[in-house]
Every structure is written in structure tokens, then in C-alpha cells.
Design a protein around this motif. Structure first.
Motif, PDB file in Angstrom:
ATOM      1  N   LYS A  11       0.833  -1.200   0.000  1.00 11.99           N
ATOM      2  CA  LYS A  11       0.000   0.000   0.000  1.00 11.99           C
ATOM      3  C   LYS A  11       0.868   1.251   0.000  1.00 11.99           C
ATOM      4  N   GLU A  12       0.251   2.358  -0.407  1.00 15.13           N
ATOM      5  CA  GLU A  12       0.820   3.693  -0.278  1.00 15.13           C
ATOM      6  C   GLU A  12      -0.245   4.552   0.384  1.00 15.13           C
ATOM      7  N   PHE A  13       0.168   5.645   1.043  1.00 13.58           N
ATOM      8  CA  PHE A  13      -0.855   6.435   1.730  1.00 13.58           C
ATOM      9  C   PHE A  13      -0.404   7.871   1.952  1.00 13.58           C
ATOM     10  N   TRP A  14      -1.394   8.691   2.290  1.00 16.26           N
ATOM     11  CA  TRP A  14      -1.201  10.120   2.580  1.00 16.26           C
ATOM     12  C   TRP A  14      -1.810  10.411   3.944  1.00 16.26           C
ATOM     13  N   HIS A  15      -1.107  11.203   4.753  1.00 12.17           N
ATOM     14  CA  HIS A  15      -1.598  11.563   6.084  1.00 12.17           C
ATOM     15  C   HIS A  15      -1.948  13.040   6.179  1.00 12.17           C
ATOM     16  N   VAL A  16      -3.137  13.307   6.703  1.00 10.31           N
ATOM     17  CA  VAL A  16      -3.575  14.650   7.075  1.00 10.31           C
ATOM     18  C   VAL A  16      -3.679  14.686   8.592  1.00 10.31           C
ATOM     19  N   GLY A  17      -3.068  15.697   9.215  1.00  9.69           N
ATOM     20  CA  GLY A  17      -3.135  15.830  10.661  1.00  9.69           C
ATOM     21  C   GLY A  17      -3.867  17.095  11.081  1.00  9.69           C
ATOM     22  N   ARG A  18      -3.741  17.422  12.353  1.00 13.19           N
ATOM     23  CA  ARG A  18      -4.432  18.580  12.908  1.00 13.19           C
ATOM     24  C   ARG A  18      -3.652  19.862  12.605  1.00 13.19           C
ATOM     25  N   ASP A  19      -4.360  20.887  12.189  1.00  8.56           N
ATOM     26  CA  ASP A  19      -3.770  22.211  12.022  1.00  8.56           C
ATOM     27  C   ASP A  19      -3.780  22.916  13.372  1.00  8.56           C
ATOM     28  N   LEU A  20      -2.607  23.250  13.878  1.00  8.94           N
ATOM     29  CA  LEU A  20      -2.484  23.919  15.171  1.00  8.94           C
ATOM     30  C   LEU A  20      -2.320  25.426  14.982  1.00  8.94           C
ATOM     31  N   PRO A  21      -2.778  26.220  15.940  1.00 11.36           N
ATOM     32  CA  PRO A  21      -2.570  27.672  15.842  1.00 11.36           C
ATOM     33  C   PRO A  21      -1.089  28.015  15.991  1.00 11.36           C
ATOM     34  N   PRO A  22      -0.661  29.143  15.437  1.00 11.77           N
ATOM     35  CA  PRO A  22       0.750  29.541  15.543  1.00 11.77           C
ATOM     36  C   PRO A  22       1.216  29.602  16.997  1.00 11.77           C
ATOM     37  N   GLY A  23       2.403  29.085  17.236  1.00  9.20           N
ATOM     38  CA  GLY A  23       2.981  29.133  18.571  1.00  9.20           C
ATOM     39  C   GLY A  23       2.492  28.060  19.521  1.00  9.20           C
ATOM     40  N   ASP A  24       1.625  27.160  19.073  1.00 15.16           N
ATOM     41  CA  ASP A  24       1.113  26.110  19.963  1.00 15.16           C
ATOM     42  C   ASP A  24       2.268  25.196  20.378  1.00 15.16           C
ATOM     43  N   PRO A  25       2.449  24.968  21.684  1.00 15.57           N
ATOM     44  CA  PRO A  25       3.565  24.119  22.140  1.00 15.57           C
ATOM     45  C   PRO A  25       3.487  22.684  21.636  1.00 15.57           C
ATOM     46  N   LEU A  26       2.298  22.226  21.256  1.00 14.73           N
ATOM     47  CA  LEU A  26       2.179  20.856  20.752  1.00 14.73           C
ATOM     48  C   LEU A  26       2.806  20.690  19.370  1.00 14.73           C
ATOM     49  N   ALA A  27       3.169  21.809  18.726  1.00 15.05           N
ATOM     50  CA  ALA A  27       3.796  21.728  17.400  1.00 15.05           C
ATOM     51  C   ALA A  27       5.118  20.967  17.448  1.00 15.05           C
ATOM     52  N   GLU A  28       5.714  20.837  18.624  1.00 16.52           N
ATOM     53  CA  GLU A  28       6.956  20.075  18.756  1.00 16.52           C
ATOM     54  C   GLU A  28       6.742  18.596  18.445  1.00 16.52           C
ATOM     55  N   THR A  29       5.547  18.099  18.701  1.00 15.08           N
ATOM     56  CA  THR A  29       5.255  16.681  18.456  1.00 15.08           C
ATOM     57  C   THR A  29       4.236  16.465  17.341  1.00 15.08           C
ATOM     58  N   MET A  30       3.641  17.547  16.824  1.00  8.47           N
ATOM     59  CA  MET A  30       2.641  17.440  15.763  1.00  8.47           C
ATOM     60  C   MET A  30       3.041  18.374  14.628  1.00  8.47           C
ATOM     61  N   PRO A  87      -9.229  14.998  27.089  1.00  8.06           N
ATOM     62  CA  PRO A  87      -8.069  14.246  26.598  1.00  8.06           C
ATOM     63  C   PRO A  87      -7.879  14.260  25.081  1.00  8.06           C
ATOM     64  N   ILE A  88      -8.970  14.452  24.293  1.00  6.63           N
ATOM     65  CA  ILE A  88      -8.789  14.468  22.834  1.00  6.63           C
ATOM     66  C   ILE A  88      -8.723  15.890  22.282  1.00  6.63           C
ATOM     67  N   ASP A  89      -8.862  16.910  23.142  1.00  7.49           N
ATOM     68  CA  ASP A  89      -8.744  18.288  22.680  1.00  7.49           C
ATOM     69  C   ASP A  89      -7.345  18.501  22.097  1.00  7.49           C
ATOM     70  N   ARG A  90      -7.260  18.919  20.832  1.00  4.93           N
ATOM     71  CA  ARG A  90      -5.994  19.052  20.096  1.00  4.93           C
ATOM     72  C   ARG A  90      -5.251  17.710  20.035  1.00  4.93           C
ATOM     73  N   GLY A  91      -6.026  16.632  19.961  1.00  2.69           N
ATOM     74  CA  GLY A  91      -5.413  15.304  19.876  1.00  2.69           C
ATOM     75  C   GLY A  91      -4.666  15.112  18.563  1.00  2.69           C
ATOM     76  N   ASN A  92      -3.708  14.187  18.586  1.00  2.00           N
ATOM     77  CA  ASN A  92      -2.832  13.931  17.435  1.00  2.00           C
ATOM     78  C   ASN A  92      -3.481  12.953  16.454  1.00  2.00           C
ATOM     79  N   SER A  93      -4.733  13.237  16.077  1.00  2.00           N
ATOM     80  CA  SER A  93      -5.479  12.337  15.193  1.00  2.00           C
ATOM     81  C   SER A  93      -4.989  12.455  13.754  1.00  2.00           C
ATOM     82  N   ILE A  94      -5.138  11.366  13.012  1.00  2.00           N
ATOM     83  CA  ILE A  94      -4.636  11.274  11.638  1.00  2.00           C
ATOM     84  C   ILE A  94      -5.750  10.788  10.711  1.00  2.00           C
ATOM     85  N   LEU A  95      -5.935  11.502   9.592  1.00  2.00           N
ATOM     86  CA  LEU A  95      -6.776  11.014   8.506  1.00  2.00           C
ATOM     87  C   LEU A  95      -5.848  10.417   7.453  1.00  2.00           C
ATOM     88  N   ARG A  96      -6.026   9.141   7.175  1.00  5.30           N
ATOM     89  CA  ARG A  96      -5.157   8.429   6.228  1.00  5.30           C
ATOM     90  C   ARG A  96      -5.932   8.110   4.953  1.00  5.30           C
TER      91      ARG A  96
END
Length: 315
Positions: free
Chosen positions: A97-116, A164-173
Motif C-alpha cells: 500500500k501507499e498512503f497520505w496523512h492529514v493531521g491537525r492544524d495547530l494555531p501559531p505558537g502552539d507548544p504541541l507543534a513540537e510533536t505534531m 483528553p482528545i482536545d488538540r489530539g494527534n489524530s490522523i486522517l489516512r
């Protein structure tokens, strides 16, 4: 669980049942099968159709064009992962298989951007960004409602999962299984359990999805048109101390006469926020069911599993 039992897995309506009745039926299906089917989820069919069209258009691009968006530079979390890259945990052969991932768009400066990491979008398809941003938001919305039903089933406050899922690292594949030869042996995606809380899957035109029952039998999963197939992931299994089991599933090659056709599917992997600790809920721990797993952060657990399936290289 026999084939006849699988045929009787209820297709639950989010619109026709009361919240209490839906929660009971949904939770019972999860507890028995690790799997459920849901209709009347409210996702716009026209939006879904637009997503299918764009997915086919993207995977039809030349290989060099697709590889310009290679996800290997961000741990496989955004953009394109080439054919044959991913491997099921413990498997000896890579998936077809091959695939494409879409993740969450975070606001500028969000500290979670380090892991997302930020999303990437193919320049060749201008509609790709707006359509899949809307689809991601719709999956996010429906997933939160499904988790509210699970919360009620577990005896939690209805909106317990919202935090717990607020700004969760969810993925659309977006998944593409290219055609194989009529003589092709084996399977398209090896047996595995999902990493996340729950997976919401829009049905594929070509069959092949199978789940493993409690007796070790592989049974086909064929949701009705427009319905979602939803399965328990390992994070929810850990959180519920295995009360809700994560079920093994795979994608097998179709009958020889259908192997010349591509298979497309669109799973949404609903994740916790990276800093959330996954620890067994007190009401799921007892003398009869003692705590099975140590606490671990959602980020550390995800990283551990992505290394196992080859999307992150071990340093």
C-alpha cells in the motif's frame, strides 16, 4: 464468533436511537467484537465523494510528484508514504500500500507543534486542502460523539473524553492498494491492531478487510454503504484495562478476478493529545481484572509503536 454472528453485528443509528440506547449497543459491540458499525453519522455524502475523487487523483500522479511530499522527514505523520514502506508489528513482509496523512492544524505558537508537525498539501490538486480539512473536522466531530457514548457505557461523565482528545494527534489516512497480479499470494496489509483510541473507517469499494474473532477465525467486514466501521485501538484497550479489546484486522487480496482493481480506503485514527497519560481507569481495575499495563504518555506510546511499524527509524 461465527460468520453468522458477524452478520448479526447491529448497524447502530446515531439518529434513531436515544443516546443511552446507542451507548449501550455501541459499548456491547465493542466489548464483544472490538468492533461496531454505525450509520446516520451526519457526514456529508457529497464531501465524502469529493474526498474519494481527490484521493484517486493524487495516487494517479507520477511517482516523482508524489515523492515530493515524502513523509519520511516528519516521522510519517504528514504527507506521502510510498508503496511498501509500512510493515505490521511482528510481520516479515511489508504491506502492499501507499498512503497520505492529514493531521491537525495547530494555531501559531502552539507548544504541541513540537510533536505534531504542520500539514503539507499537494500543489497539483488545489481542492485537496479545503476538502480534506473539512473531512478531518467531520471525522473529529463524529469521533467525539462516539467517544461520549463509550464514556456513558463505562460509567464516566458523558463528555469525559473531550478534554483528553482536545488538540489530539489524530490522523486522517488516505490509502491506496494498487492492483496485483491474479497469481499474487498473501495479503495487502498484515494482521495488526491500531495504535489509537478508536478508528473510524469509511467503507472501500473493493473488499478485503477482515477481523480476527475470539476463536482465531478471520471474518470479512462489509459495512453497509455509507456506514462507518469503528474498531477499538490499543490506547483505548490500555485505558479500559482490556475491558474493550483491540481487535486484530488485516486486508487480504481479493478474488483473482478482482486483483486488477485498486482498493481505496479512508480511516481516521482518533488519538489523545500527546501529553495525556494513558493509565487504566479505576472502574476497569478489580481483583478479577488487575491492572495490566503501566502508565505511559500518548506521545511516548505512539513513538514506540511507530518505530515498530517502520515509520520512524530507531535512533
Amino acid at each position: 464468533m461465527s460468520q453468522s454472528v458477524l452478520d448479526q453485528v447491529p448497524v447502530l443509528s446515531m439518529a434513531e436511537l436515544s443516546k443511552a440506547d446507542f451507548a449501550q449497543g455501541f459499548g456491547e459491540s465493542f466489548q464483544r467484537f472490538g468492533f461496531a458499525m454505525v450509520r446516520d453519522h451526519g457526514m456529508d455524502p457529497a464531501l465524502i465523494d469529493a474526498g474519494w475523487t481527490l484521493a484517486r487523483d493524487f495516487f494517479a500522479l507520477p511517482e516523482a510528484a508524489k515523492r515530493a511530499y515524502d513523509a519520511k522527514f516528519n516521522g510519517g505523520q504528514r504527507g506521502y508514504t510510498a508503496f511498501g514502506t509500512e510493515i505490521a508489528k511482528g510481520a516479515s513482509e511489508n504491506d502492499l500500500k501507499e498512503f497520505w496523512h492529514v493531521g491537525r492544524d495547530l494555531p501559531p505558537g502552539d507548544p504541541l507543534a513540537e510533536t505534531m508537525p504542520p500539514n503539507v498539501w499537494p500543489d497539483e490538486l488545489p481542492a485537496f486542502h479545503p476538502v480534506f480539512a473539512k473531512l478531518y473536522a467531520e471525522f473529529d466531530r463524529v469521533g467525539a460523539e462516539l467517544l461520549s457514548a463509550i464514556a456513558l457505557y463505562l460509567g464516566l461523565e458523558e463528555r469525559w473524553f473531550d478534554g483528553p482528545i482536545d488538540r489530539g494527534n489524530s490522523i486522517l489516512r488516505l490509502l491506496h492498494y494498487p492492483p496485483v497480479s491474479p497469481e499474487a499470494p498473501g495479503i495487502r496489509a498484515g494482521a495488526h491492531e491500531d495504535i489509537n483510541l478508536i478508528t473510524l473507517l469509511l467503507g472501500a469499494e473493493e473488499g478485503g478487510l477482515e477481523l480476527k474473532d475470539r476463536n482465531g477465525n478471520w471474518l470479512p467486514v462489509v459495512p453497509p454503504p455509507g456506514a462507518l466501521a469503528i474498531n477499538v485501538g490499543d490506547m483505548l484497550q490500555r485505558l479500559t484495562n482490556h475491558r474493550l479489546p483491540s481487535t486484530s484486522h488485516r486486508v487480504v487480496n481479493p478474488p483473482p478476478e478482482r486483483r486488477g482493481h485498486s482498493r481505496y480506503s479512508m480511516p481516521f485514527f482518533l488519538h489523545l493529545r500527546p501529553d495525556v497519560m494513558i493509565d487504566a481507569l479505576p472502574q476497569c481495575v478489580s481483583d478479577a481484572n488487575p491492572r495490566r499495563d503501566p502508565p505511559i504518555s500518548a506521545h511516548d506510546y505512539l513513538t514506540e509503536r511507530l518505530i515498530e511499524i517502520g515509520l520512524i527509524k530507531k535512533s
